[in-house]
Every structure is written in C-alpha cells, then in structure tokens.
Design an enzyme around this catalytic site. Structure first.
Site, PDB file in Angstrom:
ATOM      1  N   HIS A  48       0.746  -1.273   0.188  1.00 37.37           N
ATOM      2  CA  HIS A  48      -0.009   0.097   0.124  1.00 37.37           C
ATOM      3  C   HIS A  48       0.917   1.392   0.015  1.00 37.37           C
ATOM      4  O   HIS A  48       0.858   2.324  -0.734  1.00 37.37           O
ATOM      5  CB  HIS A  48      -0.934  -0.080   1.302  1.00 37.37           C
ATOM      6  CG  HIS A  48      -1.823   1.100   1.282  1.00 37.37           C
ATOM      7  ND1 HIS A  48      -1.910   2.056   2.074  1.00 37.37           N
ATOM      8  CD2 HIS A  48      -3.150   1.280   0.525  1.00 37.37           C
ATOM      9  CE1 HIS A  48      -3.027   2.678   2.035  1.00 37.37           C
ATOM     10  NE2 HIS A  48      -3.484   2.518   0.894  1.00 37.37           N
ATOM     11  N   ASP A  99      -6.189   1.743  -2.081  1.00 36.65           N
ATOM     12  CA  ASP A  99      -6.780   1.565  -0.642  1.00 36.65           C
ATOM     13  C   ASP A  99      -7.757   0.443  -0.842  1.00 36.65           C
ATOM     14  O   ASP A  99      -7.630  -0.754   0.149  1.00 36.65           O
ATOM     15  CB  ASP A  99      -7.741   2.791  -0.510  1.00 36.65           C
ATOM     16  CG  ASP A  99      -6.931   4.081  -0.163  1.00 36.65           C
ATOM     17  OD1 ASP A  99      -5.470   3.778   0.130  1.00 36.65           O
ATOM     18  OD2 ASP A  99      -7.524   4.834   0.056  1.00 36.65           O
TER      19      ASP A  99
END
EC number: 3.1.1.4
Length: 123
Positions: A48, A99
């Site tokens: 991420h 996300d």
C-alpha cells in the site's frame, strides 16, 4: 483519503476498528515504514505504501497540493465488495485502487497481536 480507506477496511472486516487495529502494526502499517515486513499483513501495508508512492508520480496527481492520505475519491461497498467509482479521475482512481487492494489484502491475512505497536528496532 484516510477516512475512506478506513471505510473500505470496515466494508471488508465489519468487526474491525481500522485506525486502532492497523495503525502502528508491524513495520509498515501506519505512517512511514522501513525494513523487512514482519508478516503478511505488514506486507499488505508495504504494498500500500509503495502504491501511494506510485500515485505521487502520476501526472494526474501532480496538480494536487493534497497527498493520497487526504485526496478523496468515490467508492461504494455492497455485501463486502468494494467498487471504485468510474467517475473518479485518473489520480482518484489510482488511489482508490491502492486502498481497495489493501483492504482486500487485510481481510485475507491473519492478524498477529504481538505485531501491534512493534518496536521499530525489529524492522
């Protein structure tokens, strides 16, 4: 944006309190990150972080004064499925997918309590 990422995680893991559970976990979950990930969940966070770094390099994201933590996008959650809106611009779409993929990743790997608030010297 961070609050939307929080919502995505709640979508995939309704029992979670994402900002409490996943902040300061391992070496990469939370702001910053370095060293070797301690487990699969920490690897989700490393991926991420790298995704956000890629977002910042996109031309469509360069005009933003904001960063991926504050740039908002549109998404929906239905039956634990996250969908990024087709109305997002290129930058928003990229961050939304960063996300979304992380929230899915979190939902598929074990959570190890001993890695919460890990001393960064172990990274």
């Amino acid at each position: 944006a961070l609050w939307q990422f929080n919502g995505m995680i709640k979508c995939k893991i309704p029992s979670s309190e994402p900002l409490l559970d996943f902040n300061n976990y391992g070496c990469y979950c939370g702001l910053g990150g370095s060293g070797t990930p301690v487990d699969d969940l920490d690897r989700c966070c490393q991926t991420h972080d790298n995704c956000y770094k890629q977002a910042k390099k996109l031309d469509s994201c360069k005009v933003l004064v904001d960063n991926p933590y504050t740039n908002s996008y549109s998404y929906s959650c239905s039956n634990k499925q996250i969908t990024c809106s087709s109305e997002n611009n290129a930058c928003e779409a990229f961050i939304c997918n960063c996300d979304r993929n992380a929230a899915i990743c979190f939902s598929e790997v074990p959570y190890n309590n001993e890695h919460k608030n890990l001393d960064k010297k172990y990274c």
